[in-house]
Design an enzyme around this catalytic site. Structure first.
Site, PDB file in Angstrom:
ATOM      1  N   HIS A 224      -9.122 -84.292 -17.468  1.00 30.58           N
ATOM      2  CA  HIS A 224      -7.417 -83.875 -17.082  1.00 30.58           C
ATOM      3  C   HIS A 224      -6.671 -84.341 -18.064  1.00 30.58           C
ATOM      4  O   HIS A 224      -5.361 -83.889 -17.779  1.00 30.58           O
ATOM      5  CB  HIS A 224      -7.279 -84.836 -15.827  1.00 30.58           C
ATOM      6  CG  HIS A 224      -6.054 -83.615 -15.133  1.00 30.58           C
ATOM      7  ND1 HIS A 224      -4.961 -84.302 -14.757  1.00 30.58           N
ATOM      8  CD2 HIS A 224      -6.201 -82.178 -14.257  1.00 30.58           C
ATOM      9  CE1 HIS A 224      -4.250 -83.331 -13.886  1.00 30.58           C
ATOM     10  NE2 HIS A 224      -4.938 -81.697 -14.125  1.00 30.58           N
ATOM     11  N   LYS A 226      -3.997 -83.454 -22.017  1.00 31.08           N
ATOM     12  CA  LYS A 226      -3.257 -82.593 -22.484  1.00 31.08           C
ATOM     13  C   LYS A 226      -2.737 -83.539 -23.369  1.00 31.08           C
ATOM     14  O   LYS A 226      -2.034 -84.146 -23.504  1.00 31.08           O
ATOM     15  CB  LYS A 226      -2.883 -81.785 -21.410  1.00 31.08           C
ATOM     16  CG  LYS A 226      -3.365 -81.105 -20.536  1.00 31.08           C
ATOM     17  CD  LYS A 226      -2.596 -81.589 -19.180  1.00 31.08           C
ATOM     18  CE  LYS A 226      -3.080 -80.953 -17.788  1.00 31.08           C
ATOM     19  NZ  LYS A 226      -3.192 -81.410 -17.013  1.00 31.08           N
ATOM     20  N   ASP A 231      -2.392 -83.120 -37.924  1.00 31.55           N
ATOM     21  CA  ASP A 231      -2.285 -84.215 -39.192  1.00 31.55           C
ATOM     22  C   ASP A 231      -2.499 -85.839 -38.972  1.00 31.55           C
ATOM     23  O   ASP A 231      -1.577 -86.652 -39.774  1.00 31.55           O
ATOM     24  CB  ASP A 231      -1.785 -83.865 -39.941  1.00 31.55           C
ATOM     25  CG  ASP A 231      -2.002 -82.194 -40.510  1.00 31.55           C
ATOM     26  OD1 ASP A 231      -3.001 -81.968 -40.300  1.00 31.55           O
ATOM     27  OD2 ASP A 231      -1.321 -81.274 -41.093  1.00 31.55           O
ATOM     28  N   HIS A 404       4.821 -78.131 -11.642  1.00 32.79           N
ATOM     29  CA  HIS A 404       3.549 -78.863 -12.148  1.00 32.79           C
ATOM     30  C   HIS A 404       3.980 -80.312 -12.915  1.00 32.79           C
ATOM     31  O   HIS A 404       3.228 -80.762 -13.566  1.00 32.79           O
ATOM     32  CB  HIS A 404       2.608 -77.744 -12.372  1.00 32.79           C
ATOM     33  CG  HIS A 404       1.164 -78.331 -13.067  1.00 32.79           C
ATOM     34  ND1 HIS A 404       0.856 -78.891 -14.451  1.00 32.79           N
ATOM     35  CD2 HIS A 404       0.541 -78.647 -11.604  1.00 32.79           C
ATOM     36  CE1 HIS A 404      -0.425 -79.052 -13.789  1.00 32.79           C
ATOM     37  NE2 HIS A 404      -0.169 -78.796 -12.536  1.00 32.79           N
ATOM     38  N   LYS A 406       4.880 -84.285 -14.433  1.00 33.30           N
ATOM     39  CA  LYS A 406       4.828 -85.457 -13.493  1.00 33.30           C
ATOM     40  C   LYS A 406       5.365 -86.385 -14.285  1.00 33.30           C
ATOM     41  O   LYS A 406       5.426 -86.307 -16.093  1.00 33.30           O
ATOM     42  CB  LYS A 406       3.127 -85.496 -13.771  1.00 33.30           C
ATOM     43  CG  LYS A 406       2.180 -84.109 -13.071  1.00 33.30           C
ATOM     44  CD  LYS A 406       1.606 -83.722 -14.224  1.00 33.30           C
ATOM     45  CE  LYS A 406       0.346 -82.861 -14.060  1.00 33.30           C
ATOM     46  NZ  LYS A 406       0.405 -82.195 -12.495  1.00 33.30           N
ATOM     47  N   ASP A 411      15.520 -95.920 -13.373  1.00 34.27           N
ATOM     48  CA  ASP A 411      16.792 -96.297 -13.760  1.00 34.27           C
ATOM     49  C   ASP A 411      17.758 -95.805 -15.206  1.00 34.27           C
ATOM     50  O   ASP A 411      18.339 -96.249 -16.003  1.00 34.27           O
ATOM     51  CB  ASP A 411      17.637 -98.030 -14.190  1.00 34.27           C
ATOM     52  CG  ASP A 411      16.895 -98.793 -12.774  1.00 34.27           C
ATOM     53  OD1 ASP A 411      17.538 -98.127 -11.717  1.00 34.27           O
ATOM     54  OD2 ASP A 411      16.939 -99.796 -12.720  1.00 34.27           O
TER      55      ASP A 411
END
Length: 486
Positions: A224, A226, A231, A404, A406, A411
């Site tokens: 899952h 991404k 380089d 979508h 997350k 604070d």
């Protein structure tokens, strides 16, 4: 003959209950969370054969013999690499803000390295900005490009990324692409895999879905993450799959997907690189450890750079690390806690931590999409709303598409951005990645994005919520029971 059939019948009954007893004992001996164990036991006793098959397929975390052996074999070299990395003293942060210190201490002691400083960090909040920036970076790449995505779906701006990646491979850049088999099934059915391989790109189908192997490896264990690495210096991660939302799941009835990605320059690319190297070796058996950070190309001073810690989860990585990190962040909150997630099915511990934060005076807000592409998660998540509202948590339902993103902001200083949903699959099962950023400047940028989400959301009213129909309550509780399995 009658006696023979009687014996066979009794043996069948005995074997059936012996199998039930064996699986029951296995569940109890695993010392899993009580709600999860109870859910599996109910399934097995209500639907015995189906339940047993389901448990053996999806009930335990097993990577498969070959991948498990690779994960074990790669650890000595990974440990040596981490030991050598620690010699680059100039990249590690020696101190953190008060709110971030507990989480950074947890990460250092469980993962073996401190957060790295001197990074440039940019928050990208639209697909166009992200994909166009990615194409520019690919066009400038000179040595190597590594990518891992859960979903890669051709269409729109994604095709420009594919073309630029193939062009980079043709000019001699070493390109590797690791894509989840289930999430990217449309990609693997398209002409692109062959086109990319012909251009010189290494394309690997991760965790192949095969019904004949369902008892050898857990089929719903997914890649899952991404991640993009260019380089060994430029890196991306966040919630966005390699999709153009104008072409993705248009028939789902939830609107366009809303995501955020972080673009980074600096030594944090090295720590993301070791995560990618582990994933690549588990899947292919090939070792590609990244080089250490080059001090000559780290132009950002400590005063202006961001301090970032990378948390990775999944088989082969520290157990429960993501879950512990979230709990630590929530308990560290003193003034404000804002969380965004598309799938809210928390563990009991995380739910209680969030409610306790609100009850001790922290301003707690959770932003979730009003409509969801998962009917089961949609109903299961609503089963938690009453307890949250009673504790004083503000629940915002986003109305501008499928949110979508997350993210967690504590604070205004401590930020968590990555691929982790607040559900059981992300917390306990999948290969996930999260950035922990200790910086009030980035916190202000994230707060601005979250404020925009709130402006496009409706605040859930407690009185109206308590008046919802009875059948809603029954449906919520039904799916809540299966929440440990979602």
């Amino acid at each position: 003959m009658t006696t023979f059939y009687t014996v066979i019948s009794w043996l069948s009954v005995f074997g059936y209950w012996l199998l039930i007893a064996g699986v029951t004992l296995r569940i109890l001996m695993k010392r899993r969370a009580v709600p999860s164990a109870m859910a599996w036991l109910l399934i097995i006793y209500i639907l015995p054969l189906v339940g047993i098959i389901a448990y053996l397929s999806f009930g335990e975390l097993h990577l498969g013999k070959r991948r498990a052996e690779r994960a074990k074999a790669m650890w000595p070299s990974t440990a040596r690499w981490l030991s050598e990395l620690k010699e680059c003293q100039h990249i590690f942060a020696n101190s953190n803000s008060e709110v971030a210190t507990p989480l950074f201490q947890l990460c250092e002691r469980r993962q073996g390295i401190n957060g790295v400083k001197g990074n440039q960090l940019q928050l990208l909040t639209t697909t166009d900005d992200t994909l166009k920036a990615l194409v520019r970076d690919i066009e400038l790449a000179r040595h190597n490009i590594e990518m891992v995505f859960y979903i890669w779906q051709p269409g729109g701006l994604v095709d420009q990324v594919a073309e630029s990646l193939m062009a980079a491979a043709r000019r001699g850049v070493h390109c590797r692409l690791l894509l989840d088999s289930a999430g990217s099934k449309q990609f693997f059915r398209s002409p692109y895999p062959a086109m990319m391989r012909n251009a010189g790109i290494e394309v690997v189908e991760a965790l192949k879905v095969n019904v004949f192997r369902m008892f050898l490896r857990r089929m719903d264990l997914r890649q899952h993450r991404k991640i993009v690495l260019i380089d060994n210096y430029v890196a991306y991660t966040g919630s966005m799959n390699m999709v153009d939302p104008r072409f993705f799941k248009q028939d789902a009835g939830v609107g366009q997907w809303i995501d955020m990605m972080a673009r980074m320059e600096g030594p944090v690319a090295t720590t993301l690189g070791i995560v990618y190297a582990c994933d690549w070796e588990i899947e292919t058996g090939k070792r590609i450890l990244p080089p250490p950070p080059d001090a000559n190309i780290m132009p950002f001073e400590e005063e202006t750079g961001h301090t970032i810690q990378v948390i990775a989860s999944g088989p082969g990585f520290p157990e429960e690390m993501i879950h512990q990190a979230l709990l630590t962040a929530v308990y560290a909150a003193r003034e404000q806690l804002i969380m965004t997630t598309p799938y809210f099915v928390p563990s009991d511990d995380l739910l209680h931590a969030i409610c306790t934060a609100a009850q001790r005076g922290v301003d707690v807000s959770i932003i979730v999409p009003r409509e969801n592409d998962s009917m089961m998660v949609r109903w299961a998540s609503r089963a938690f709303f009453t307890e949250l509202l009673n504790a004083g948590v503000k629940i915002y339902q986003f109305e501008g598409g499928l949110l979508h993103s997350k993210s967690v902001l504590v604070d205004g200083q401590l930020s968590l951005v990555g691929t982790v949903n607040l559900d059981m699959r992300s917390l306990w099962l999948n290969f996930e990645i999260t950035l922990v950023i200790d910086d009030d400047g980035f916190g202000a940028d994230l707060a601005q994005v979250q404020d925009d989400y709130i402006a496009r959301s409706a605040l859930l009213d407690g009185e109206r919520w308590n008046k919802r129909p009875l059948w809603h309550r029954v449906t919520e509780r039904l799916f809540y029971f299966f929440s440990p399995l979602l």
